[in-house]
Design an enzyme around this catalytic site. Structure first.
Site, PDB file in Angstrom:
ATOM      1  N   HIS A 151      -2.129   6.615   3.844  1.00  0.00           N
ATOM      2  CA  HIS A 151      -0.714   6.598   4.229  1.00  0.00           C
ATOM      3  C   HIS A 151      -0.052   7.873   3.700  1.00  0.00           C
ATOM      4  CE1 HIS A 151      -1.418   2.643   5.578  1.00  0.00           C
ATOM      5  NE2 HIS A 151      -0.790   1.934   4.665  1.00  0.00           N
ATOM      6  N   CYS A 193       0.812  -1.234   0.000  1.00  0.00           N
ATOM      7  CA  CYS A 193       0.000   0.000   0.000  1.00  0.00           C
ATOM      8  C   CYS A 193       0.842   1.280   0.000  1.00  0.00           C
ATOM      9  CB  CYS A 193      -0.962  -0.021   1.184  1.00  0.00           C
ATOM     10  SG  CYS A 193      -0.289  -0.722   2.695  1.00  0.00           S
TER      11      CYS A 193
HETATM   12  P1  NAP Z   1      -7.349  -8.928   7.283  1.00  0.00           P
HETATM   13  O1  NAP Z   1      -8.270  -7.804   7.572  1.00  0.00           O
HETATM   14  O2  NAP Z   1      -6.682  -9.612   8.414  1.00  0.00           O
HETATM   15  O3  NAP Z   1      -8.152 -10.024   6.405  1.00  0.00           O
HETATM   16  C1  NAP Z   1      -7.593 -11.267   6.081  1.00  0.00           C
HETATM   17  C2  NAP Z   1      -8.570 -12.117   5.293  1.00  0.00           C
HETATM   18  O4  NAP Z   1      -7.945 -13.399   5.051  1.00  0.00           O
HETATM   19  C3  NAP Z   1      -9.904 -12.410   6.003  1.00  0.00           C
HETATM   20  O5  NAP Z   1     -10.932 -12.464   5.067  1.00  0.00           O
HETATM   21  C4  NAP Z   1      -9.663 -13.784   6.630  1.00  0.00           C
HETATM   22  O6  NAP Z   1     -10.868 -14.539   6.776  1.00  0.00           O
HETATM   23  C5  NAP Z   1      -8.817 -14.435   5.563  1.00  0.00           C
HETATM   24  N1  NAP Z   1      -8.005 -15.518   6.136  1.00  0.00           N
HETATM   25  C6  NAP Z   1      -7.160 -15.455   7.190  1.00  0.00           C
HETATM   26  N2  NAP Z   1      -6.662 -16.693   7.468  1.00  0.00           N
HETATM   27  C7  NAP Z   1      -7.209 -17.539   6.555  1.00  0.00           C
HETATM   28  C8  NAP Z   1      -7.116 -18.949   6.328  1.00  0.00           C
HETATM   29  N3  NAP Z   1      -6.340 -19.742   7.077  1.00  0.00           N
HETATM   30  N4  NAP Z   1      -7.840 -19.479   5.302  1.00  0.00           N
HETATM   31  C9  NAP Z   1      -8.642 -18.700   4.535  1.00  0.00           C
HETATM   32  N5  NAP Z   1      -8.778 -17.352   4.713  1.00  0.00           N
HETATM   33  C10 NAP Z   1      -8.067 -16.792   5.706  1.00  0.00           C
HETATM   34  O7  NAP Z   1      -6.160  -8.456   6.312  1.00  0.00           O
HETATM   35  P2  NAP Z   1      -6.146  -7.246   5.217  1.00  0.00           P
HETATM   36  O8  NAP Z   1      -5.598  -6.018   5.785  1.00  0.00           O
HETATM   37  O9  NAP Z   1      -7.457  -7.225   4.536  1.00  0.00           O
HETATM   38  O10 NAP Z   1      -5.003  -7.741   4.223  1.00  0.00           O
HETATM   39  C11 NAP Z   1      -5.227  -8.783   3.292  1.00  0.00           C
HETATM   40  C12 NAP Z   1      -4.009  -8.922   2.393  1.00  0.00           C
HETATM   41  O11 NAP Z   1      -3.832  -7.714   1.628  1.00  0.00           O
HETATM   42  C13 NAP Z   1      -2.713  -9.128   3.178  1.00  0.00           C
HETATM   43  O12 NAP Z   1      -1.904 -10.022   2.467  1.00  0.00           O
HETATM   44  C14 NAP Z   1      -2.126  -7.732   3.243  1.00  0.00           C
HETATM   45  O13 NAP Z   1      -0.733  -7.730   3.413  1.00  0.00           O
HETATM   46  C15 NAP Z   1      -2.535  -7.155   1.905  1.00  0.00           C
HETATM   47  N6  NAP Z   1      -2.665  -5.700   1.832  1.00  0.00           N
HETATM   48  C16 NAP Z   1      -3.344  -5.004   2.788  1.00  0.00           C
HETATM   49  C17 NAP Z   1      -3.486  -3.615   2.680  1.00  0.00           C
HETATM   50  C18 NAP Z   1      -4.239  -2.780   3.685  1.00  0.00           C
HETATM   51  O14 NAP Z   1      -4.182  -1.538   3.581  1.00  0.00           O
HETATM   52  N7  NAP Z   1      -4.944  -3.368   4.656  1.00  0.00           N
HETATM   53  C19 NAP Z   1      -2.945  -2.966   1.585  1.00  0.00           C
HETATM   54  C20 NAP Z   1      -2.267  -3.711   0.612  1.00  0.00           C
HETATM   55  C21 NAP Z   1      -2.142  -5.062   0.764  1.00  0.00           C
HETATM   56  P3  NAP Z   1     -11.633 -14.658   8.205  1.00  0.00           P
HETATM   57  O15 NAP Z   1     -12.362 -13.368   8.405  1.00  0.00           O
HETATM   58  O16 NAP Z   1     -12.559 -15.814   7.975  1.00  0.00           O
HETATM   59  O17 NAP Z   1     -10.604 -14.913   9.244  1.00  0.00           O
END
Ligand code: NAP
Length: 360
Positions: free
Chosen positions: A243, A150
């Site tokens: 950010h 991001c």
């Molecule tokens: P998050 O809020 O923690 O969401 C994670 C997601 O993955 C949830 O839907 C969760 O499902 C699922 N998950 C976790 N463990 C799992 C498993 N064992 N099997 C299947 N699904 C699983 O994270 P996020 O911030 O959205 O980030 C998601 C990805 O995007 C990450 O790789 C992160 O580095 C990347 N990213 C994030 C941002 C940002 O600004 N947040 C920006 C760029 C990239 P449950 O709800 O069922 O647990």
């Protein structure tokens, strides 16, 4: 008509990025959200029960009723967005790509792979040429494309006009990153309120390596990275979205440039390069393309996260305070909406580019 839209799935649909996907796909002219996938904690439940919805718009009705599917399930969709936690994203994305799907991912796992584009379509749309090579490796139609970290998105977009004009040699960046970047479970309020945390695990390494791939070339079957050196320092601050980063940069031929131009001329040139910056999404009029991918703000105290993150529906990177740097050549401030241009919005723009180029 929704019947002619391409059905798509979102992996990790319940998370911070996943919820943004759901929000941004509502009413999309080309894509119809058909399937939502998350962990076994959520599988089997209706989306509205499984997701602890945190966005300012309501859950779209049709999505709220969808039953969350288990990761690995057979899907009807052949276009798959991934907002999965990185602990599971690598393997799951490979599985779906090997089954013949186009996987458009946010996760870090495959960003630096030798034949996986790390896309910002305004900068390196031609990197999709790597898909042909990736398809050969996988032995089918499927492939993965990724969007950057991001903060990297905001940084690489802010750098692009400078790299194109004069070439960058050296770069120093300090980020102030919002808590939504830490995912839904995120940072405990007790840790972040009234505080700044001067460490984000793995973030500096990503910011120090991804921009070079993005601003580099796909040449004869491999990526040739841009050559600048970067020093990044990252901080978590108590903003919700957006950010902010301060950037100092030195040009590749800085000494010659300073001999030929005054600093005022270099700054005026840079301002016009920022104002005129555009790329394939604007030329192709992709549905999520902002009219201005970069916007320069003249006020001395801008950009600010709360006031400027939603410019261009969250797809415009704002830049301000462009001025001489006493150590390098120039310095400035940039702001990116981390879950829109920095995540879900970026992935949707990538998928629109793939569709426009006949790759879906
Ligand atoms: P998050 O809020 O923690 O969401 C994670 C997601 O993955 C949830 O839907 C969760 O499902 C699922 N998950 C976790 N463990 C799992 C498993 N064992 N099997 C299947 N699904 C699983 O994270 P996020 O911030 O959205 O980030 C998601 C990805 O995007 C990450 O790789 C992160 O580095 C990347 N990213 C994030 C941002 C940002 O600004 N947040 C920006 C760029 C990239 P449950 O709800 O069922 O647990």
């Amino acid at each position: 008509m929704s019947m002619s839209k391409i059905p798509v799935a979102v992996l990790g649909a319940t998370g911070s990025v996943g919820q943004r996907f759901v929000q941004l796909l509502e009413g999309h002219p080309w894509f119809r959200l058909a399937e939502v996938v998350a962990s076994e904690r959520s599988a089997g439940k209706p989306y509205r029960t499984a997701a602890d919805w945190r966005l300012e718009t309501p859950i779209p009705n049709e999505t709220g009723d969808l039953k969350v599917m288990d990761l690995g399930a057979e899907l009807e969709s052949t276009l798959i967005f991934s907002g999965l936690d990185s602990s599971v994203a690598g393997e799951a994305e490979d599985t779906y790509a090997n089954r013949g799907c186009a996987v458009v991912s946010n996760s870090k796992n495959h960003r630096m792979d030798d034949d996986v584009p790390l896309l910002i379509p305004e900068i390196n749309a031609d990197h999709i040429d790597a898909i042909e090579q990736q398809r050969k490796r996988r032995g089918g139609k499927g492939y993965i494309v990724t969007n950057p970290n991001c903060s990297t998105v905001g940084l690489a977009m802010a750098l692009a006009p400078f790299e194109r004009q004069h070439g960058i040699d050296t770069l120093h960046v300090t980020t102030m990153q919002a808590i939504s970047g830490a995912g839904y479970a995120g940072v405990a309020s007790y840790a972040i309120l009234d505080n700044v945390i001067p460490y984000i695990s793995g973030e500096e390494e990503k910011i120090e390596s991804e921009p070079q791939k993005i601003l580099g070339r796909w040449d004869n079957g491999h990526f040739v990275p841009a050559e600048f050196r970067t020093s990044a320092q990252t901080n978590r601050v108590p903003t919700i979205d957006g950010h902010l980063m301060t950037i100092s940069l030195g040009f590749r031929n800085g000494k010659d440039l300073r001999r030929t131009f005054t600093l005022d001329q270099l700054i005026a040139d840079a301002r016009s390069a920022i104002d005129n910056f555009e790329g394939e999404p604007q030329r192709l009029k992709l549905p999520s393309a902002p009219e201005h991918p970069l916007q320069y703000l003249k006020e001395l105290d801008r950009p600010q996260p709360r006031l400027d993150r939603d410019r261009g529906h969250g797809m415009t990177v704002s830049i301000g305070r462009l001025r001489p740097c006493p150590l390098l050549d120039l310095r400035m401030v940039a702001l990116v909406h981390n879950t829109i241009r920095g995540a879900a919005g970026a992935a949707i723009l990538n998928a629109e580019l793939l569709k426009a180029k006949g790759l879906l």
